[in-house]
Every structure is written in structure tokens, then in C-alpha cells.
Scaffold this active site. Sequence first.
Site, PDB file in Angstrom:
ATOM      1  N   ASP A   8      68.966   7.027 -37.590  1.00  0.00           N
ATOM      2  CA  ASP A   8      68.092   4.828 -37.371  1.00  0.00           C
ATOM      3  C   ASP A   8      68.126   5.525 -35.825  1.00  0.00           C
ATOM      4  O   ASP A   8      67.465   4.714 -35.259  1.00  0.00           O
ATOM      5  CB  ASP A   8      69.288   4.692 -37.080  1.00  0.00           C
ATOM      6  N   MET A  37      76.941  -3.195 -36.219  1.00  0.00           N
ATOM      7  CA  MET A  37      78.428  -3.116 -36.922  1.00  0.00           C
ATOM      8  C   MET A  37      79.216  -4.245 -35.756  1.00  0.00           C
ATOM      9  O   MET A  37      80.391  -4.271 -36.329  1.00  0.00           O
ATOM     10  CB  MET A  37      78.768  -1.833 -36.343  1.00  0.00           C
ATOM     11  N   GLY A  78      76.342  -7.515 -26.011  1.00  0.00           N
ATOM     12  CA  GLY A  78      75.528  -7.610 -26.851  1.00  0.00           C
ATOM     13  C   GLY A  78      76.389  -7.874 -28.490  1.00  0.00           C
ATOM     14  O   GLY A  78      77.053  -6.887 -28.533  1.00  0.00           O
ATOM     15  N   GLU A  79      75.173  -8.053 -29.277  1.00  0.00           N
ATOM     16  CA  GLU A  79      75.936  -8.190 -30.635  1.00  0.00           C
ATOM     17  C   GLU A  79      74.869  -6.445 -31.301  1.00  0.00           C
ATOM     18  O   GLU A  79      73.588  -6.653 -31.131  1.00  0.00           O
ATOM     19  CB  GLU A  79      75.172  -8.969 -31.486  1.00  0.00           C
ATOM     20  N   SER A 116      80.511  -6.539 -32.401  1.00  0.00           N
ATOM     21  CA  SER A 116      79.563  -6.645 -31.015  1.00  0.00           C
ATOM     22  C   SER A 116      80.065  -6.059 -30.128  1.00  0.00           C
ATOM     23  O   SER A 116      81.637  -5.214 -30.077  1.00  0.00           O
ATOM     24  CB  SER A 116      80.580  -8.053 -30.594  1.00  0.00           C
ATOM     25  N   LYS A 152      82.957  -0.523 -28.994  1.00  0.00           N
ATOM     26  CA  LYS A 152      82.469  -1.870 -29.687  1.00  0.00           C
ATOM     27  C   LYS A 152      83.555  -2.523 -31.057  1.00  0.00           C
ATOM     28  O   LYS A 152      84.415  -1.843 -31.503  1.00  0.00           O
ATOM     29  CB  LYS A 152      81.226  -1.112 -30.562  1.00  0.00           C
TER      30      LYS A 152
END
Lengths: 858, 251
Positions: free
Chosen positions: A715, A603, A599-600, A605, A621
Site C-alpha cells: 500500500d 483499520m 487520526g483515523e 483510530s 492503533k
Amino acid sequence: MHSLASRIAIVTVVLVSLAVGIAIGATWLVSQRIASEAVTDSLAATQAMQRYLQRSSARELALTTDLLASDPHDTAYLVEATRGQIDDDGDIDRHSILDLVDDRRREMGFDFAMMLDADGRVLVRTDRPDSSGQMLGEHSMVAPVIKDLIPEYGPWREGNRLFNVAVVPLTTAFELIGFLLTGLAIDEDVAADIKRVTGVDVAFISLDEGSLHLGASTLDLQRSERLFAQLQDADIVLERLRAGQAVGRLDVDLGGEAWVARLEPVTAPGGEVLGAALAIDSLDARLAGFRTVQTALILGGAFAIIVAFALSLLVARRIARPVSQLATAADQAAQGDYEQSIDIKRKDEVGTLARAFNRLLGDLREQQEIAGYVTDLSRQLDENAGSSTSSPSSGVTGEVKKGSAWVIGIEWPGDPKDTEAGLPDLVRTAKRHKASLVPGGGARVVLVLDTNHGDRLPGLIAEVLEQVRQSGDRAAMALSFGDIDSTSLELGPTRYPVLSGKPVIHVEALLREAGPGHMLISPVAHKKLEPAVEAGRMETTITQGRSGNRRFHQLTAAHAETDAGATATVSQAQKTLPRQKLKEGRVLGDRFEIIDAIGEGAMGSVYRARDHKLDDVVALKLLKPALANDPEYLDRMTSEIRLARRITHPNVLRTHDFFEIDGLPIISMEYVHGITLDQLLKRSGRLKLAAGLRVTTQVLQGLQAAHDAGVLHRDIKPGNIILDPRGNARLMDFGIARQVVNEGKDVTQTGAIVGTANYMPPEILLGEVADVRSDIYSAGVMMNELFTGKLPFSGKTSMEVCMAHVQQQPAAPSELWPDIPLPLEAIILKCMAKEPGQRHTSAKALLDDLLKVRRESV
Amino acid sequence: MQYTKSIISITARWLTLFVAPWLAIGTLAADGRFAEVEQGLDPDATETQATARIEGRVELLSENGERLRDRRKFANAVIYFEADDPGEFSPPEEPLVMTTRRREFVPRVLPVAVGTEVAFPNEDPILHNVFSNSSGNPFDLGVYGESPGKSHRFDTPGLVRVFCNVHSRMSAHIVVIDGPHFTQPDRDGNFVLEDLPPGPGRLTLWHERSEPKRTRMTLESDSEYIHNAELELTVREATPPRQRMRRRGRY
């Protein structure tokens, strides 16, 4: 019956019965012995008393007779009568003598009296008035008196009767005139006297050469007769008596009653046995006392047994009922039904067990719920992916084709669990590559790929190989090509697909020969694959079959091309369609082989890759170029990752490392199959209480672990929570989001503020420093969303949302979900207090409160 | 008157002088005459001197036939001769004596002539009684303490067994003989019977524990007879045993 209650009851009854039985038996035995001994003792004592009394009586007789013999007048009278006048040559005046003697006899109460002359010849006798002349001088009682002129006394038998007799010399100053012999019968009175003193019945028998005669007896007539009859039959007894020995114990039956007799011979001075004295005691009478004890014991024992039975049944039921309840619940739970709860409020071990069981059930329910969500979601996502109408949750029946196709067979040896474990992945794989899955029977699965979709073959093979490798490389595989035909078989309610054709046969044969982890290909397939091999998309080799006889082609590797048409699968974290920068199959740094894109993220892909060094699957990542080129950022990243690496917790996704490979900044992380919480929430709206609590507690545990390591998440949002297939939540994307510019809903201010606005605490928005409690605020917002399905603050722009965080009070969760437990609502609102000081001071404190709610809700 | 008084007094004195001795002698002579009778001499015999004499020796044998060595036993024997015609004789004037002394009758055997009176004094400090049930001479003198006691005249010949009412161990024999001719042997068993009247009669030897041994004899005058005899003591002597009652009897 095998129930616990009945067993306890039976054991108790048996034990009590045993105890009672032993007690009764022991008392019976002991009492018998004691009674018997008591009887023997009393009899011996009685006979001693008998002897004493008889001796006393005889001595008394002797003394009386002696006194009589001393009377001068009587002496004068008798001497005149015996010796007469000097001139008498005449007879002795027997008449006068008899008269005097009898007179005295009557006066003294003797039963008979005799006068003997100086030689011992009978002059007169009162029992036979007309007879005289009997010589008694040799008699064992008379002879000693003749010898020493000392009176003698003792037993005497006259006819069939026993007497006590005394023999006393009659003298003047110097001359012996004769002897006086007196006798007292041993009669009923004597016997009665003895009985009065000793308390035991007595009897006398006279015994001569031939016969036995019953004399005085204190027993009643019937018993006496019975006793006598038994004595007559007891030859041994008579023998012993005649030999002058006592018989210590003779058991007699007097009309059904058990009596015991003791016999002592009555002997004359010369040793002649004249008869016997008996002492007879009733054994039953002695036992009477003990019988009472026994009866009491028996009754008491019976009562005790009954009470023990009742009590033990009661107690056992008390124990067994909850235990059986628990057993039933456990049984049902084992079959998958977690909906019960045990209502047992006790303070003992059973209560502890029940409470533990309830907690366990609660855990299982939560898991079931989550798992339910996960599978639910995955099913629905599959539907979205536009797969065929088959249901992957059953994963078995597939569309069957006719025509030419590739057939891949996979067989797991041994444990059918392996088969089942691999099935879901295979299903997905099949789906992705547009193949059908057909059960091959037992531990075998067959994938059929239509030649129309032949371009999917490499990818399919690659994935199959991959999965088999991942599951331990135990399955055997085979690949063939050809025309197949199919039908379906209906057996009752189930339809079974049946595949036929040459490829099927080939596959079967090949599977037999394939070793674990090997994929053998049929010659036809091999021919077909030649172009692919030459193109480098596949690698083959020759290998020995398992039987060792033949050699086969083996497919060792396949590389799938990137597929533009491939849709996102269940196992991916689905964000936006990935912008691929890395191709599938690309190897980075000779170590990481990209498998596919996941996924995307904010920060960069995220890819799934194989770490060949550690032979493991990881998530990579790839940072965005913008970030990658910022050296300051990279420095911060390094230090953050250093901190993040320290967090090792089951509820935290592990960050492994930060590389720069081939010029690309890459973060390697733990790879987890699963869906994010926001995906879940999108589908299901909100979570049920148990599931929600479970997820929240896990997240908070992970959060606490992070805080302990000194890392703030900053977050916390559903998108950063991933749920693995077992439904366990894992926190990811730690702290790394700081100072990262995000797209979408993110606040587009460079500098301080990062994170998604929906979950941002007021103090951050106001520019203060973040701390633990900021994370708690975000967690509170998330909890709100979880349980009610809606965010507490919403707005068209992020600005609106931020303002709401700072200024507005959140809507009470109970307005959106009326059934929320009040403590839970209180906790959520506390988390969302504007002032950080009013919130929980740590994730642990929040966790504790939540656990309380969780316990009470179970 | 002076002469009358002096004549009477002289005569009185002279009579007294001469007559008294004769009276005295006469009395004495009379005594002597009684004494002679006492000795069993018939006054007639004194005159005629026609008597017989028996002497002899008696031997005492026990039941087994053994001679008794105890000489004291002879004291309890009596030998007497009773003539068929007893004649006249007078019993002695003085009574004979059987004393109760130390709970015994002393002597234990007393021969007396019929008509003799026997006194029974009590020399013991305790009460005694003397009685007899013997036929012919029954008597009971009652109970009396230390005193000369009473006496009884035995008028019937025969054996009298004397007892004490109080003490069962006291007994004695009085042999009442019809005639004065009796004696007791000395310690060796020798005896002499003199001045026996001639004629038939019976000689009896008797011991307290024997049957009387009778021999009929006819005595010639001026004869001497030797008569030795053995007396079997058939009656067992009852010496009091050391132990009064057997302790254990036969039980």
C-alpha cells in the site's frame, strides 16, 4: 598575510634560502680553509725547492771552482806567484795572482773570487782589488776546509748582500798553496729561477744585528717595499729568524691584497743567521678559483630562490584557491546558505574534498527544502486552525492582555538551546489552549491565559508538564493568578512586549525556588485551583523551595478534559476528524495512558499514548470493531505484525506489538511527530527535484529493508509516508492493509484486492500474486505524483482508475514537468511498466538508478 | 915486397897491442877524471888536495815544532854549498833522469848542477807532459807516451817547479845549483859535503816544503865543519783527502 598560498610560499622560500645560505656558507668556510692550506703547502714546498736549488747552485759553484783549482797551469802560475823563487825574499806577486783569479772569475761568471793563503789570509780579492790581509781562517766556511782540505760551499753574507760561496784548496802534488774562494750573488736571476720552478714569489733579505736589507725579490717594486715595511715591523718574526727558526706563516697585506709569507733563516755554517729566504703567495689568487665557485653558487642560489618562490606561489595558489573556495562555501553554508556548488575538477585530495563537499551541500539543500516544506505547511495549518495572528515560526511575540489572567512561567536553566528546542511545542500548546506566549527574557517563557479561557487551564498545564517531562525535566515552572497589565516596547525595528503585575512578580519569585521539573503555584493560584483539585482534575502537594527556607505548593499533575473545540494541531497526522472511542487520560491495562487522538485510519483510530512501563510516547492503533471480532483476521494480523516487527530501519515506522487490552485489540507503534507526504503534496503541489529525490530514496531504502525482512508493503502511497520534523521520510502501515475493507476511494470488493486504487499495479488488478515488483509499481506512481504533482491515471471512479492502470500508458512526466531530468523520467516509466518483468527487479536496483540521478543532479 | 908487408903487419900488431891499452886506459882515465868531477872534486883540487868538508845532521820539524818521524821525508831535502867564486866545473856528461812513473815524478826532488841536462822519460802507459813555468828555466816538453822522452838542460840556477799538463796531482822540484857541491841527507838526516873549495860561500839547506835556510860560511882549507840545522816545514803537506767534495755543503 595568513593565506595558505603565502604561507606555503614563505616556507618554501625560507627553506630554499636556508639551503642556499648553508651551501654558500659551507663552501665559503671550506674554501677559505682549503685555500689557506694550499697556500701553506705551496709555500713549504717552495722553500724546500729554494733550499734544494740553492744547494745545487752552491755545489755547482764548488765543483767549478775545484775544477779551476785543479788546472795545472793555473796551479803552476799561482805557486810561482806565491812561493816565488828560492832566492826571493820578496813579496808575493799579488798583482799577478789577482790578474789570474779575476780572469778566471770572469770566465766562469762568478761575482767575486778570492785567493787565500794556506792560513786563510786574503791574498787577493776581486771585489776589493786594493785590499788584502783580511784573516778569514776562522771563518766558519773557511775553517773546515783548512782543516780537512775538502771543499766547502754555502751561504755567505758580504756587506748587505747574500751570496753562494765555495772554498776550495789549491794544492800541488804535495803542498798546500792556499785556497780559492768564489762567490755567486743571490740575485734577481736566482730568485726568478726559483719562481719559475715553483710558481711562487720569492724574496731574500739579509739580516744582521741591527738591520734588515731587502735583497733579490720576484715581486714588483711596490709590493716588495710593502712587504719589506711589514717585515720590519714584525718583531716577533725577526726574533724567531734570529733564533734560527722558520716562520711558518705570516699574513701580509700588499696593497689591499692578502698574501701569505713563509720565512726560513739562511744560516752560515757556524749558526750565524745571515738572512732569510721568503716564499710569498697570494691568498686571493688561490681563492680566485673558489670565488668563482662561490659567485656561481650565489647566483645559482639567488636564481633558485626566485624560481622556488615563483613555483611555490603557483603551486600554493593552485592548492589554496580551491581550498579558499571551499572555505568560503563552507563558511556560507555554516550560516545557512546551501546554494553554492564547487566547481573543482581535480584528481587529488582537494578534488575529493570538493566532491564530498558538493554532496554534503546537496544533502543539506534537500534537508533545507524539506524542512522548508514542513515549516511552511505547519504554518499554514496553524493558520487553518484559526489561531491568532501571531506567527509561530518566530514563536515569540504574542498578544498581550490586560486584566486578570493565569500566568505560567517556564525557565530552562543553563543551555539556551533547551529553550529554543522547547519553543515550537510551547507555541503550539499555547495556541491550542488559546494562551499567549511572552518571552520572559533569557531562558524564560511566560504563558498568559485569560480568565475567559480559564477552562483551558488544565489542558494547558497538562501539556506544559508533559513537554517539560519529555524534554528531560530540567525546566522550572511556576503558576500564578492575578491582574496583569501589558505594554510593548519598541527598540529599533523590534517590538518587545512587557508584562507587569502581581502575578508576574509571583512567577518570578516562584521560578527562583522551583526545582527542575517542578511547577510551583502561588497561594492565590492555589486558592483558585481548589475546586479543580477537589474535582480530581489537578493534584498538588507541598514541597521545599530550592533555597530551603520556605515551602510551596507544587502542582504535580493536571488532567485535561476532552475538548470538543480543540482543533487538529501541527503534530498530528491529519486525516479525518477522529471519532473518539478512547478518552484522553484513560489508562489502558495500567500501562498506556491516552494523551490524545491522532487520526483515523483504515483499520481504526490512532491515538497518542504514554507507555508508563517504558516511560515513552507511543502510537496506539485501535482496530475497528468489525476487524477486531474476526478471529481469522486477528491471526493474520499477529503473523503480519511478527514480520513487520523485524523491520528496523530509520525510514520505516517501527511496529512494536499487538495487544488485547481491556478487550480492545491494539497495535502499538512508534510515534513520530510529522506530516504525511500527501498533506505536503496537497499544500505544495509537487516537490522540487532535490527534495523529491531525497524523499524517494529514503522511502525506497525503507522499502528495501522491508523486502529484506520478507514483508511486502502493498500500500505504498503518499498517505503512508510520514515526514518527521527533520524532513526524513518514514514508511508506515505495512502490509497490514491486506484484507481490510476500506472506505473512501478503496475498492469495495471483499477478498483479494486491497489498497488504494490510484497506486495499484496491473497484475494485482488482474488477480495475480503480488511480489516485490508490485511495490515498485506503486512507488513509481508515487514518484510520478511527487515530481509532477499529478497522478498518472485519474478517473471519476476507482473502476476507471483501475482500468487505466491495466490498459493505458501513463502520461510522460516530461509533459507535466518539462525540466525533469531524462534519466529520472526513464526510471519512473520503467517502474510503471505493465509487465513486472520489465520493471526494476528490486527496490535496491531502483534505488541505485535513482542515486545515479541524484548524484548527477547535485 | 914480402918483407914490407910483414914489417907493416908486425908493427900494426905491436902498436895495437901496446897502444890500445894505453888509449883505453887514457879513456878510462879521462872517464875517471869526469867521474871525479862528478863527485864534485875539482881537478885542481885533486892536485892540490886543499878542500873543506861539511858534515852534519838536518832535523825536520813540522809547523808545530815537532820532529817529523817519517824518514822518507829526508829524501826531499837538499843541502848545497855555493861558493862565491864558483870556478870551473863541467856538468856531468850523462843526463840525469826524472821519470814519470805511476803518475808521479820520480824523484820528486832532484838537485842538479847548472848546465846539467835532465832527461824525462815516461814509464807510464799513458801520456804525460812535463813543463815548468819557473823563471829562468821554463820549458815544456809536450805530451808523449811511454818512451825515453825528451830532456832539458837547466842553465840557470834556481828552483824549478815541474808539472804535468795533464795531471794536476803531479809536481816535482829541480834545484839547479850553481856548482857541483850538493847532497841529500840520508834517512837519518845525516849529510856530508866534501871537496868543498875554501873561501866564502853559502850553505843552503832546503826542503820542498820549507823556506831555504841559508848560512854564509867561509871555508878554510883542510877544514871540517859540523853543521846541524833544523828545517821547519812551513808549507803544509797536501795529502789528497778521501772525499773530493763535501756532500751537503752548508745548505
